[in-house]
Design a protein around this motif. Structure first.
Motif, PDB file in Angstrom:
ATOM      1  N   CYS A 100      21.590  20.282  38.101  1.00  0.00           N
ATOM      2  CA  CYS A 100      21.783  20.932  39.390  1.00  0.00           C
ATOM      3  C   CYS A 100      22.125  22.400  39.182  1.00  0.00           C
ATOM      4  N   GLN A 101      21.165  23.262  39.417  1.00  0.00           N
ATOM      5  CA  GLN A 101      21.385  24.696  39.190  1.00  0.00           C
ATOM      6  C   GLN A 101      21.922  25.339  40.453  1.00  0.00           C
ATOM      7  N   LYS A 102      23.211  25.205  40.655  1.00  0.00           N
ATOM      8  CA  LYS A 102      23.813  25.818  41.855  1.00  0.00           C
ATOM      9  C   LYS A 102      23.872  27.323  41.682  1.00  0.00           C
ATOM     10  N   LYS A 103      24.928  27.938  42.185  1.00  0.00           N
ATOM     11  CA  LYS A 103      25.048  29.389  42.062  1.00  0.00           C
ATOM     12  C   LYS A 103      25.083  29.804  40.596  1.00  0.00           C
ATOM     13  N   ALA A 104      24.242  30.729  40.205  1.00  0.00           N
ATOM     14  CA  ALA A 104      24.228  31.185  38.828  1.00  0.00           C
ATOM     15  C   ALA A 104      25.510  31.967  38.535  1.00  0.00           C
ATOM     16  N   LYS A 105      25.911  32.780  39.483  1.00  0.00           N
ATOM     17  CA  LYS A 105      27.112  33.567  39.223  1.00  0.00           C
ATOM     18  C   LYS A 105      28.259  33.029  40.071  1.00  0.00           C
ATOM     19  N   ALA A 106      29.445  32.949  39.449  1.00  0.00           N
ATOM     20  CA  ALA A 106      30.605  32.399  40.158  1.00  0.00           C
ATOM     21  C   ALA A 106      30.975  33.337  41.294  1.00  0.00           C
ATOM     22  N   GLY A 107      31.717  34.372  40.978  1.00  0.00           N
ATOM     23  CA  GLY A 107      32.046  35.406  41.953  1.00  0.00           C
ATOM     24  C   GLY A 107      32.612  34.897  43.249  1.00  0.00           C
ATOM     25  N   GLY A 108      32.253  35.570  44.318  1.00  0.00           N
ATOM     26  CA  GLY A 108      32.760  35.227  45.639  1.00  0.00           C
ATOM     27  C   GLY A 108      33.606  36.371  46.160  1.00  0.00           C
ATOM     28  N   ARG A 109      33.747  36.391  47.491  1.00  0.00           N
ATOM     29  CA  ARG A 109      34.537  37.449  48.117  1.00  0.00           C
ATOM     30  C   ARG A 109      35.821  36.865  48.674  1.00  0.00           C
ATOM     31  N   VAL A 110      36.928  37.439  48.252  1.00  0.00           N
ATOM     32  CA  VAL A 110      38.217  37.005  48.785  1.00  0.00           C
ATOM     33  C   VAL A 110      38.868  38.181  49.493  1.00  0.00           C
ATOM     34  N   ILE A 111      39.393  37.930  50.681  1.00  0.00           N
ATOM     35  CA  ILE A 111      40.187  38.944  51.367  1.00  0.00           C
ATOM     36  C   ILE A 111      41.621  38.438  51.452  1.00  0.00           C
ATOM     37  N   VAL A 112      42.552  39.293  51.072  1.00  0.00           N
ATOM     38  CA  VAL A 112      43.974  38.967  51.174  1.00  0.00           C
ATOM     39  C   VAL A 112      44.567  39.880  52.246  1.00  0.00           C
ATOM     40  N   VAL A 113      45.221  39.289  53.230  1.00  0.00           N
ATOM     41  CA  VAL A 113      45.837  40.109  54.285  1.00  0.00           C
ATOM     42  C   VAL A 113      47.353  40.080  54.117  1.00  0.00           C
ATOM     43  N   GLY A 114      47.936  41.240  53.875  1.00  0.00           N
ATOM     44  CA  GLY A 114      49.388  41.349  53.690  1.00  0.00           C
ATOM     45  C   GLY A 114      49.723  41.593  52.229  1.00  0.00           C
ATOM     46  N   GLY A 115      50.314  42.744  51.944  1.00  0.00           N
ATOM     47  CA  GLY A 115      50.562  43.132  50.543  1.00  0.00           C
ATOM     48  C   GLY A 115      52.012  43.028  50.122  1.00  0.00           C
ATOM     49  N   GLY A 116      52.676  41.940  50.490  1.00  0.00           N
ATOM     50  CA  GLY A 116      54.057  41.729  50.054  1.00  0.00           C
ATOM     51  C   GLY A 116      54.114  40.867  48.809  1.00  0.00           C
ATOM     52  N   PHE A 117      55.227  40.159  48.631  1.00  0.00           N
ATOM     53  CA  PHE A 117      55.417  39.346  47.424  1.00  0.00           C
ATOM     54  C   PHE A 117      54.307  38.313  47.256  1.00  0.00           C
ATOM     55  N   GLY A 118      53.872  37.691  48.350  1.00  0.00           N
ATOM     56  CA  GLY A 118      52.807  36.697  48.239  1.00  0.00           C
ATOM     57  C   GLY A 118      51.448  37.344  48.037  1.00  0.00           C
ATOM     58  N   GLY A 119      51.070  38.229  48.979  1.00  0.00           N
ATOM     59  CA  GLY A 119      49.714  38.771  49.009  1.00  0.00           C
ATOM     60  C   GLY A 119      49.366  39.658  47.821  1.00  0.00           C
ATOM     61  N   ALA A 120      50.256  40.595  47.467  1.00  0.00           N
ATOM     62  CA  ALA A 120      49.954  41.501  46.350  1.00  0.00           C
ATOM     63  C   ALA A 120      49.790  40.704  45.062  1.00  0.00           C
ATOM     64  N   THR A 121      50.673  39.722  44.884  1.00  0.00           N
ATOM     65  CA  THR A 121      50.603  38.892  43.681  1.00  0.00           C
ATOM     66  C   THR A 121      49.300  38.106  43.644  1.00  0.00           C
ATOM     67  N   CYS A 122      48.959  37.490  44.765  1.00  0.00           N
ATOM     68  CA  CYS A 122      47.768  36.649  44.813  1.00  0.00           C
ATOM     69  C   CYS A 122      46.516  37.479  44.516  1.00  0.00           C
ATOM     70  N   ALA A 123      46.417  38.665  45.146  1.00  0.00           N
ATOM     71  CA  ALA A 123      45.245  39.523  44.928  1.00  0.00           C
ATOM     72  C   ALA A 123      45.102  39.868  43.438  1.00  0.00           C
ATOM     73  N   LYS A 124      46.201  40.258  42.826  1.00  0.00           N
ATOM     74  CA  LYS A 124      46.159  40.654  41.411  1.00  0.00           C
ATOM     75  C   LYS A 124      45.777  39.472  40.511  1.00  0.00           C
ATOM     76  N   TYR A 125      46.377  38.316  40.763  1.00  0.00           N
ATOM     77  CA  TYR A 125      46.125  37.177  39.871  1.00  0.00           C
ATOM     78  C   TYR A 125      44.731  36.586  40.048  1.00  0.00           C
ATOM     79  N   ILE A 126      44.137  36.730  41.213  1.00  0.00           N
ATOM     80  CA  ILE A 126      42.743  36.274  41.348  1.00  0.00           C
ATOM     81  C   ILE A 126      41.882  37.100  40.402  1.00  0.00           C
ATOM     82  N   ARG A 127      42.099  38.410  40.376  1.00  0.00           N
ATOM     83  CA  ARG A 127      41.323  39.292  39.498  1.00  0.00           C
ATOM     84  C   ARG A 127      41.623  39.018  38.019  1.00  0.00           C
ATOM     85  N   LYS A 128      42.872  38.666  37.731  1.00  0.00           N
ATOM     86  CA  LYS A 128      43.221  38.349  36.344  1.00  0.00           C
ATOM     87  C   LYS A 128      42.561  37.049  35.894  1.00  0.00           C
ATOM     88  N   PHE A 129      42.595  36.053  36.771  1.00  0.00           N
ATOM     89  CA  PHE A 129      42.041  34.751  36.403  1.00  0.00           C
ATOM     90  C   PHE A 129      40.513  34.787  36.355  1.00  0.00           C
TER      91      PHE A 129
END
Lengths: 433, 109
Positions: A32-61
């Motif tokens: 089953c040749q699904k999406k060749a590239k993983a990727g995807g678009r994520v939007i994080v709304v709110g740059g506090g302890f939760g949001g800033a951390t989540c945005a950064k760690y998605i890029r790290k992971f």
């Protein structure tokens, strides 16, 4: 971040990418040749302890995922350590953090703006000014808002003169100015809300540090706490510290003894309990009852209590698919509404999103909360816990965690205060650098 | 879900290649499981203030320290409380992850 460690990070990220690629190549999923590239678009709304951390760690992971962070303010002013700012123990600058490095070091698209609408069915959000954006996964980290109708006479306009100072920002400065302007012999009244609310030990740390300031500058003054509860976080430790450092200066009135306030006369700064006497303060810090941040309400992510139910393994909303709610706005089992909890949830949510976008498994989530409070600048106390997910949701792991001991030495308390500063430097670096 | 097997296989292959024969921990899972540590031990576990760096720490040493906190053989204000909440595989994965990172350079953060 040093150059070497940055390179180290890139190398690590490269390895991670290679590993996923290797996995995908070695085992084509039954042809089953699904999406060749993983990727995807994520939007994080709110740059506090939760949001800033989540945005950064998605890029790290997974650096293949495109991440946009939308934040209303240019800088994030933390609630942690704002009580130290209130009494002159820190600069405003030292509790304010910018988003530049999230763009420069992690390739996050940081947008300053306000989200006015979320269309979960169309996977689309609208920004103020009517620009729309599409997402594959959306993270909402809106923090808290206040129930303005809960205390008669108090509303959004009133908080300019009777500040809550329960979101880092202009109100924090207002409260500090009022404390500085108060005469010796004045009464500072703090009104903590009922549960659940942001930072359970926060009002009592505030009372402590204000007492520290008064002891040094206005020693005939008093701090009165009129509480909507009959008990509070780290109560024994706080009360022991008050007795030791500020004997007779802080008075705590519990709800059942007439502490629960339901009306304020703004002109006189007089607080009325349903049963019990009226109290007038020279400075009044009224912290109203709370609910999830406004955006969560607009997007229909809340339950009847005004908080957001989520799958506690992933923080995906129980209401809308592919929308995640983290931090104070979410219902997170036994975890308190704290900065560290939001930071920990942001990381688990990042792992869950990366896994769902790439179709890979995620490890069993484990959450951590550590929470320091200052009874004085050189007197720290703490609580810590590890949580995992059971059938009943997020629960503290038996035997883990616990409070600082009672009756500890001055040296021990000083060490905890040092750890508190270390924690602050560390967690803000983890979020913003 | 289905891709769990290949990724784990990939990691094992990689670890075998660098000769970490006794590696029971999975560094890739460990990266996610260790992320909460960074709240105190600095970004990427590079250390911060009184909290020592974890990046580059030898696997066996990391596991030993965590077990000592659990048993009380080593005492620490916080770490004893936290170690109690972590399972052996969880600790092994974190150990593998930190061992895979370069140690922080110089005194920096």
């Amino acid at each position: 971040m040093s150059k070497l460690s940055r390179r180290g990070f890139i190398r690590l990220a490269g390895t991670a990418g290679a590993l996923s690629a290797m996995g995908a190549l070695a085992w084509p999923l039954g042809g089953c040749q699904k999406k060749a590239k993983a990727g995807g678009r994520v939007i994080v709304v709110g740059g506090g302890f939760g949001g800033a951390t989540c945005a950064k760690y998605i890029r790290k992971f997974d650096p293949a995922v495109e991440v946009t962070l939308i934040e209303r303010d240019a800088r994030f002013v933390t609630c942690p350590f704002s009580n130290l700012f209130l009494v002159g123990g820190r600069s405003f600058e030292s509790i304010s953090h910018g988003y530049d490095k999230l763009g420069d070091n992690y390739g996050i698209n940081v947008i300053r703006g306000a989200v006015t609408d979320i269309d979960a069915a169309a996977k689309k959000l609208t920004l103020k000014g009517s620009k729309t954006m599409q997402y594959d996964r959306l993270v909402v980290s809106p923090g808290i808002d206040f129930r303005w109708d809960a205390i008669e006479g108090y509303d959004e306009a009133a908080c300019e003169t009777v500040p809550h100072a329960w979101k880092g920002g202009p109100q924090t400065r207002t409260l500090r100015k009022q404390l500085e302007a108060m005469q010796d012999g004045g009464v500072v009244i703090i009104v903590p809300p009922g549960n659940p609310f942001r930072c359970p030990p926060g009002p009592y740390e505030r009372a402590s540090l204000i007492a520290h300031y008064l002891t040094q500058n206005k020693p005939k003054s008093k701090v009165l706490i009129l509480d909507a509860k009959d008990k509070f976080s780290k109560q024994g430790l706080f009360m022991q510290g008050w007795e030791k450092r500020y004997p007779g200066m802080i008075e705590w009135v519990k709800a059942s003894a007439g502490g629960k306030i339901d009306r304020i006369d703004m002109a006189k700064r007089t607080l009325y309990a349903e049963f019990g006497e009226a109290h007038t303060g020279d400075v009044v810090n009224l912290i109203p009852p709370q609910k999830a941040g406004e955006l969560a309400h607009k997007a229909g992510l809340v339950n009847a209590d005004g908080w957001c139910p989520v799958n506690q393994r992933t923080f995906e909303s129980s209401v809308h698919k592919d929308v995640y709610v983290i931090g104070d706005a979410s219902i997170a089992g036994q975890m308190p509404k704290s900065g560290y909890a939001a930071n920990s949830q942001g990381k688990v949510c990042a792992a869950a999103i990366v896994s769902s976008l790439s179709g890979t498994a995620m490890p069993d989530p484990s959450y951590v909360n550590t929470c320091y409070s200052l009874v004085a600048p050189d007197y720290g106390i703490s609580v810590a816990a590890v949580y995992n997910v059971t059938e009943e949701g997020i629960r503290k792991v038996k035997g883990s965690g616990g409070l600082s001991p009672m009756d500890a030495s001055d040296e021990f308390r000083k060490k905890e205060a040092d750890y508190a500063s270390g924690w602050y430097a560390s967690i803000t670096a983890d979020m913003f650098s | 879900m289905k891709r769990t097997v290949p990724i784990v296989a990939g990691v094992c292959l990689c670890l075998a290649a660098i000769g970490t024969a006794l590696a029971a921990g999975d560094a890739k899972l460990g990266e996610k499981q260790a992320s909460s540590c960074n709240g105190c031990h600095g970004a990427d576990g590079r250390g911060q203030g009184p909290n020592p760096p974890l990046a580059g720490m030898k696997e066996a040493y990391f596991i030993q320290q965590m077990n000592d906190y659990k048993s009380g053989a080593r005492s620490h204000l916080f770490m004893q409380r936290l170690a109690q909440g972590l399972s052996d595989p969880h600790i092994a994965n974190m150990a593998a992850y930190y061992a895979s990172l370069p140690p922080p350079s110089g005194k920096g953060k």
